[in-house]
Design an enzyme around this catalytic site. Structure first.
Site, PDB file in Angstrom:
ATOM      1  N   HIS A  42       0.592  -1.146   0.088  1.00  0.00           N
ATOM      2  CA  HIS A  42       0.054  -0.056   0.074  1.00  0.00           C
ATOM      3  C   HIS A  42       0.644   1.343   0.106  1.00  0.00           C
ATOM      4  O   HIS A  42       0.393   2.461  -0.258  1.00  0.00           O
ATOM      5  CB  HIS A  42      -1.236  -0.065   1.379  1.00  0.00           C
ATOM      6  CG  HIS A  42      -0.468   0.406   2.641  1.00  0.00           C
ATOM      7  ND1 HIS A  42      -0.273  -0.510   3.412  1.00  0.00           N
ATOM      8  CD2 HIS A  42      -0.176   1.530   3.037  1.00  0.00           C
ATOM      9  CE1 HIS A  42       0.004   0.020   4.681  1.00  0.00           C
ATOM     10  NE2 HIS A  42       0.240   1.254   4.241  1.00  0.00           N
ATOM     11  N   ASP A  91      -0.737  -7.676   1.554  1.00  0.00           N
ATOM     12  CA  ASP A  91      -0.201  -6.378   1.679  1.00  0.00           C
ATOM     13  C   ASP A  91       1.559  -6.404   1.727  1.00  0.00           C
ATOM     14  O   ASP A  91       1.980  -6.169   2.856  1.00  0.00           O
ATOM     15  CB  ASP A  91      -0.642  -5.276   2.781  1.00  0.00           C
ATOM     16  CG  ASP A  91      -0.008  -3.957   2.582  1.00  0.00           C
ATOM     17  OD1 ASP A  91      -0.472  -3.262   3.870  1.00  0.00           O
ATOM     18  OD2 ASP A  91       0.080  -3.232   1.695  1.00  0.00           O
ATOM     19  N   GLY A 182       2.867   6.072   8.754  1.00  0.00           N
ATOM     20  CA  GLY A 182       4.418   6.379   8.511  1.00  0.00           C
ATOM     21  C   GLY A 182       5.498   5.288   9.041  1.00  0.00           C
ATOM     22  O   GLY A 182       6.367   5.201   8.478  1.00  0.00           O
ATOM     23  N   SER A 184       4.114   2.172   8.363  1.00  0.00           N
ATOM     24  CA  SER A 184       4.107   1.348   7.236  1.00  0.00           C
ATOM     25  C   SER A 184       5.115   0.872   6.636  1.00  0.00           C
ATOM     26  O   SER A 184       5.906   1.302   6.058  1.00  0.00           O
ATOM     27  CB  SER A 184       3.107   1.610   6.103  1.00  0.00           C
ATOM     28  OG  SER A 184       1.686   1.754   6.826  1.00  0.00           O
ATOM     29  N   GLY A 185       5.007  -0.736   6.627  1.00  0.00           N
ATOM     30  CA  GLY A 185       6.413  -1.461   5.778  1.00  0.00           C
ATOM     31  C   GLY A 185       7.626  -1.634   6.535  1.00  0.00           C
ATOM     32  O   GLY A 185       8.458  -2.313   6.233  1.00  0.00           O
TER      33      GLY A 185
END
Lengths: 241, 374
Positions: A42, A91, A182, A184-185
């Site tokens: 995403h 995701d 922020g 994410s990942g």
């Protein structure tokens, strides 16, 4: 990261910052091999072109790159073909760097779990990132310790979403320590008995972290995707022609 | 674009290219928020009445979870319709105007449902002050009211036989949520037009059957997807390719799966083990004649392992026929995989095979976080 603390240089040498101008830091990411990084799919919504991205390693304060910092451009972005924007499932994405990083004490890959390797509920693991802290966006890398929550218990927090086997839940009922926008990942890592850190999750989604609604964070379950990850790296390394 | 600028959906502005026609600048956009895909209108305009700038932002908003949960309490028949008129406001494609809900619709929703939220310690969303919406007028053009045919449940709900709405995630979850238990009836996969995993009875949508990704615990959803000839093998994407093309160094399957896992070490990878190549999907040993250390490095790297720590040759005892030997001018082939540098069907003069030990790639350690004595 909500309820965490400021980290110190070198504590999470696999953590990277996925950046795109003019915003700068957009998402976290994780170094898994000298030319390969994992993050979530995403993060690339609306920015699918590899040319607009760069990846920064060996950094603690986003505002003050150090001598340990290494920056690479992005050669390839591989989104999981089943990534669903509507329900945020599958995701995950793999990023090939334009060239290998140099392994140092401050830039090193994390271990990957075995295919299907499970995490027991109530295991404590760590999350890191430069995401929202609830009251501000930090410059310095934040870290927090979270507890693994079973999928059944996790489903009870999220009426509107289906928690799938592609997800891992971690955090607390009160939401005291949690990832946020922020992050994410970024990595959810757990220390293994031999002292090696292994990547089990990638920060993916959750409730609105600084809203009244609390609850755990939801992470992409890396061990579910091991075969897909290894296959993509093999195809993009050896099956070029 | 009359004045050479476009308003994009975020309210910013950008310069149009000269051939942009008027309708490209319309601020109406198709509704993509799954929650509101059954409205009597199909176009919306952002920002919405809750301050969300995009549908993506609306889809992860607190309100997009709150309203569907609130609808389950049956506090107001048209609550879902009202929620969608503020989450994805109607946009009149002719005038590009946003059409708000009528004030009375907002007031009825708030009067009947706000107290329910209070019971669980939550508040009605701040941004929905009903006074901002116009009074209902006879021409019904200035604001929205629900028609008789309006759906009370959203596509994210299951409609009970009694007419109530429960979240779709609660359909056939083993707990009765409808007041008449109808959400736990007809839960067989076939009754719900789903595909059933033979062993686990798990239900799958037909779109994931034979798509190359196993979903049933025993991978049955990826079995019997194609019927290859005897001299063919099935790719992961269920295409059939000739057995001879398997692990020949050229990707013949569209997903290149005929070239995956071609080089392996026999089972016990921690002690020296024999290098094995699966040419034509048959295990072959590799003849040691002409072997070089760079080939050991390529073999280990191709298996995702670290540097080779041991390369040995081991005499083959019995009469062995399945040899693979190095191509006569393998160095000029600039192959990217080991197995494309090997050819079969020739003898191995030394009758010795490769035994290889690869180290594991170092990972997960953090030397800089060392404890420093003080």
């Amino acid at each position: 990261i909500l309820g965490g603390r400021t980290s110190r240089p070198g504590r999470w040498p696999w953590q990277c910052s996925l950046q795109s101008e003019p915003s700068g830091h957009i998402c976290g990411c994780v170094l898994i091999a000298r030319k390969w990084v994992l993050t979530v799919a995403h993060c690339f919504e609306g920015r699918e072109n590899a040319d607009v991205w760069k990846v920064v390693f060996g950094i603690n304060n986003l505002d003050h790159p150090s001598t340990f910092t290494q920056t690479r451009l992005v050669k390839t972005i591989i989104l999981h073909p089943r990534y669903s924007r509507a329900v945020v499932d599958y995701d995950i994405s793999i990023v090939e760097l334009s060239e290998e990083i140099s392994e140092t004490s401050y830039v090193r890959p994390v271990c990957l779990p075995h295919k299907g390797q499970l995490l027991e509920p109530d295991t404590y693991c760590s999350i890191t990132g430069w995401g929202h802290m609830g009251n501000k966006m930090p410059f310095k890398l934040q870290e927090g310790e979270v507890r693994i929550i079973s999928l059944e218990q996790c489903q009870s927090y999220f009426d509107m979403k289906t928690i799938t086997t592609r997800m891992i839940c971690a955090g607390y009922e009160s939401g005291t320590v949690d990832s946020c926008m922020g992050d994410s990942g970024g990595p959810l890592v757990c220390e293994q008995p031999q002292g090696q850190w292994t990547l089990f999750g990638l920060t993916s989604w959750g409730s609105i972290c600084f809203s009244k609604v609390l609850g755990p964070g939801v992470y992409s379950n890396v061990s579910y995707f091991i075969e897909w990850i290894e296959r993509q790296i093999y195809i993009h390394t050896f099956l070029l022609n | 674009c009359l004045y050479n600028s476009c308003l994009d959906s975020c309210g910013g502005s950008s310069f149009c290219d000269p051939n942009t026609s008027l309708n490209n600048c319309s601020q109406c956009e198709p509704i993509t928020l799954e929650l509101c895909m059954n409205l009597p209108y199909n176009y919306t305009q952002y920002p919405n009445y809750l301050g969300h700038r995009t549908q993506n932002e609306a889809s992860i908003s607190w309100e997009s979870s709150l309203f569907p949960a609130l609808v389950q309490t049956n506090c107001y028949k048209y609550l879902m319709f009202f929620a969608c008129t503020i989450l994805v406001p109607k946009c009149d494609v002719n005038t590009s105007q946003r059409i708000p809900p009528c004030r009375v619709l907002c007031e009825h929703s708030k009067e009947r449902c706000e107290s329910v939220l209070g019971i669980v310690g939550l508040q009605w969303p701040e941004d929905t002050d009903c006074n901002q919406f116009p009074e209902e007028s006879s021409d019904n053009e200035t604001c929205l009211m629900p028609g008789e045919d309006v759906e009370e449940c959203s596509p994210s709900h299951f409609k009970c036989r009694s007419g109530r709405c429960v979240l779709a995630s609660r359909r056939c979850d083993g707990q009765a949520d409808c007041d008449d238990d109808s959400d736990e009836e007809n839960c067989g996969c076939k009754e719900r037009d789903l595909w059933e995993c033979p062993s686990s009875k798990q239900c799958l949508t037909h779109s994931v059957i034979c798509d190359g990704f196993p979903d049933c615990p025993d991978d049955m959803d990826e079995k019997n997807c194609s019927f290859c000839q005897d001299d063919e093998l099935e790719c992961v994407n269920h295409q059939c390719v000739s057995r001879d093309q398997w692990c020949d160094g050229q990707a013949d399957c569209l997903d290149s799966s005929d070239e995956w896992n071609c080089v392996t070490l026999s089972k016990n990878v921690n002690s020296s083990s024999f290098l094995t190549v699966h040419r034509s999907a048959v295990e072959h040993q590799v003849c040691v004649d002409g072997w070089q250390e760079t080939l050991s490095q390529l073999a280990c790297k191709q298996m995702g392992l670290g540097e080779p720590s041991v390369t040995e040759s081991v005499q083959e005892q019995e009469q062995y026929l399945q040899w693979l030997v190095l191509h006569s001018n393998w160095e000029s082939l600039n192959g990217t995989t080991l197995h494309e540098l090997l050819v079969k069907g020739q003898s191995c003069p030394s009758r010795s095979k490769i035994s290889l030990l690869c180290s594991k790639l170092d990972c997960g350690r953090r030397p800089a976080a060392r404890m420093n004595k003080r």
